[in-house]
Motif scaffolding. Structure first.
Motif, PDB file in Angstrom:
ATOM      1  N   LYS A 104     -22.453 -18.279   1.521  1.00  0.00           N
ATOM      2  CA  LYS A 104     -23.721 -18.051   0.815  1.00  0.00           C
ATOM      3  C   LYS A 104     -24.784 -17.182   1.490  1.00  0.00           C
ATOM      4  O   LYS A 104     -24.884 -17.356   2.694  1.00  0.00           O
ATOM      5  N   LYS A 105     -25.497 -16.313   0.728  1.00  0.00           N
ATOM      6  CA  LYS A 105     -26.325 -15.449   1.599  1.00  0.00           C
ATOM      7  C   LYS A 105     -27.659 -16.135   1.624  1.00  0.00           C
ATOM      8  O   LYS A 105     -28.300 -16.546   0.909  1.00  0.00           O
ATOM      9  N   MET A 118     -16.372  -7.539   0.247  1.00  0.00           N
ATOM     10  CA  MET A 118     -17.256  -8.720   0.382  1.00  0.00           C
ATOM     11  C   MET A 118     -18.567  -8.353   0.709  1.00  0.00           C
ATOM     12  O   MET A 118     -19.827  -8.856   0.517  1.00  0.00           O
ATOM     13  N   ILE A 119     -18.645  -7.264   1.865  1.00  0.00           N
ATOM     14  CA  ILE A 119     -19.936  -6.959   2.616  1.00  0.00           C
ATOM     15  C   ILE A 119     -20.539  -6.021   1.377  1.00  0.00           C
ATOM     16  O   ILE A 119     -21.714  -6.281   1.407  1.00  0.00           O
ATOM     17  N   LYS A 120     -19.838  -5.516   0.457  1.00  0.00           N
ATOM     18  CA  LYS A 120     -20.557  -4.512  -0.722  1.00  0.00           C
ATOM     19  C   LYS A 120     -21.146  -5.672  -1.631  1.00  0.00           C
ATOM     20  O   LYS A 120     -22.582  -5.315  -2.064  1.00  0.00           O
ATOM     21  N   LYS A 177     -21.274 -14.491  12.151  1.00  0.00           N
ATOM     22  CA  LYS A 177     -21.930 -13.599  12.829  1.00  0.00           C
ATOM     23  C   LYS A 177     -23.122 -13.087  12.178  1.00  0.00           C
ATOM     24  O   LYS A 177     -24.025 -12.637  12.943  1.00  0.00           O
ATOM     25  N   SER A 178     -23.076 -12.738  11.012  1.00  0.00           N
ATOM     26  CA  SER A 178     -24.073 -12.017  10.280  1.00  0.00           C
ATOM     27  C   SER A 178     -25.480 -13.054   9.870  1.00  0.00           C
ATOM     28  O   SER A 178     -26.191 -12.795   9.262  1.00  0.00           O
ATOM     29  N   GLY A 179     -25.050 -14.354  10.219  1.00  0.00           N
ATOM     30  CA  GLY A 179     -26.018 -15.546  10.149  1.00  0.00           C
ATOM     31  C   GLY A 179     -26.050 -16.188   8.835  1.00  0.00           C
ATOM     32  O   GLY A 179     -27.093 -16.518   8.477  1.00  0.00           O
ATOM     33  N   ASN A 180     -24.914 -16.050   8.076  1.00  0.00           N
ATOM     34  CA  ASN A 180     -24.935 -16.461   6.503  1.00  0.00           C
ATOM     35  C   ASN A 180     -24.126 -17.676   6.653  1.00  0.00           C
ATOM     36  O   ASN A 180     -23.594 -18.147   7.887  1.00  0.00           O
ATOM     37  N   GLN A 181     -24.087 -18.233   5.610  1.00  0.00           N
ATOM     38  CA  GLN A 181     -23.402 -19.719   5.639  1.00  0.00           C
ATOM     39  C   GLN A 181     -21.882 -19.708   5.077  1.00  0.00           C
ATOM     40  O   GLN A 181     -21.697 -19.199   3.959  1.00  0.00           O
ATOM     41  N   ILE A 187     -30.606 -13.452  -1.955  1.00  0.00           N
ATOM     42  CA  ILE A 187     -30.823 -14.767  -1.042  1.00  0.00           C
ATOM     43  C   ILE A 187     -30.523 -16.073  -1.721  1.00  0.00           C
ATOM     44  O   ILE A 187     -31.155 -16.177  -2.744  1.00  0.00           O
ATOM     45  N   GLY A 188     -29.443 -16.735  -1.275  1.00  0.00           N
ATOM     46  CA  GLY A 188     -29.121 -18.022  -2.107  1.00  0.00           C
ATOM     47  C   GLY A 188     -28.024 -17.926  -3.053  1.00  0.00           C
ATOM     48  O   GLY A 188     -27.635 -18.892  -3.426  1.00  0.00           O
ATOM     49  N   ASP A 189     -27.730 -16.496  -3.284  1.00  0.00           N
ATOM     50  CA  ASP A 189     -26.447 -16.343  -3.961  1.00  0.00           C
ATOM     51  C   ASP A 189     -25.138 -16.786  -3.226  1.00  0.00           C
ATOM     52  O   ASP A 189     -25.078 -16.792  -1.853  1.00  0.00           O
ATOM     53  N   VAL A 190     -24.335 -17.474  -4.061  1.00  0.00           N
ATOM     54  CA  VAL A 190     -23.146 -17.871  -3.582  1.00  0.00           C
ATOM     55  C   VAL A 190     -21.800 -16.833  -3.930  1.00  0.00           C
ATOM     56  O   VAL A 190     -21.976 -16.415  -5.175  1.00  0.00           O
TER      57      VAL A 190
END
Lengths: 80, 137
Positions: A77-78, A25-27, A57-61, A34-37
């Motif tokens: 969502k990034k 997932m992190i990869k 924690k990484s500030g994403n949604q 930005i905005g990609d799901v």
């Protein structure tokens, strides 16, 4: 259904062991715009918590963690 | 400044090496920079010609066969693959211990390419001294 958001990228990490799905997932997150799901499929129960925690924690949604009958789908969502 | 984790891998048994490589991944997931110092029996397993590792800690005595067959059946990745993945995703540096390499006549060329450099303990401690997390496995 309300949770049927079409992901831009699906990471099928079913059968992969801790920490495989989270790392996949992190990869995918790093390669995304930005905005990609992004959706991750995982059969590893630890990932359900770890991935959700990482997203917050990484500030994403975190869009949701869905029980898909035999596996989990974690959708994010990034945003940064 | 980014948080740092410093991990010494000393044991060459599969259980400890797996635990170590999974913790490295966890540190990467937490955005940490990770420095790994590989020494003694873990360094022996990092040799290119180490062969298949079937060693387990004493607690696994009698369970070796069962554990390895479960791992094979469930396609659990090897500790080396887990470590490699962590290196692809995050800022992970793996170093070999110069003392043990000298002792056993192991050169950098004999070691897995994951080993970035063979360094002395003082250089590793210098990297480790301001870490948020230090582990000896």
């Amino acid at each position: 259904m309300a949770d049927e958001i079409k992901p831009d990228k699906v990471v099928d990490a079913r059968g992969s062991f801790c920490p495989g799905p989270l790392m996949e997932m992190i990869k995918a997150y790093k390669q995304a715009k930005i905005g990609d799901v992004i959706s991750v499929y995982s059969t590893d129960s630890g990932t359900k918590k770890d991935a959700a925690a990482w997203i917050s924690k990484s500030g994403n949604q975190l869009i949701g963690v869905f029980d898909r009958n035999g596996y989990y789908e974690i959708t994010m969502k990034k945003v940064k | 400044m980014v948080d740092k984790a410093s991990i010494v891998l000393e044991s060459g048994t599969v259980d400890k090496l797996m635990a170590g490589s999974i913790i490295v991944s966890g540190a990467v997931a937490n955005g940490m920079e990770v420095n790994v110092f590989v020494t003694f029996w873990a360094l022996m397993e990092m040799r290119k010609n180490a062969g298949e590792n079937t060693k387990l800690g004493v607690e696994a005595k009698g369970m070796e066969k069962q554990l390895f067959s479960i791992m094979k059946e469930k396609k659990v990745p090897s500790w080396k693959d887990t470590l490699k993945q962590a290196m692809e995703v995050g800022d992970v540096h793996v170093y070999g211990c110069a003392m043990f390499a000298d002792l056993m006549g192991i050169g950098k060329e004999d070691l897995d390419p994951m080993i970035e450099e063979v360094i002395g303990v003082s250089q590793f401690v210098d990297m480790a001294k301001d870490s948020k997390m230090t582990l000896f496995i």
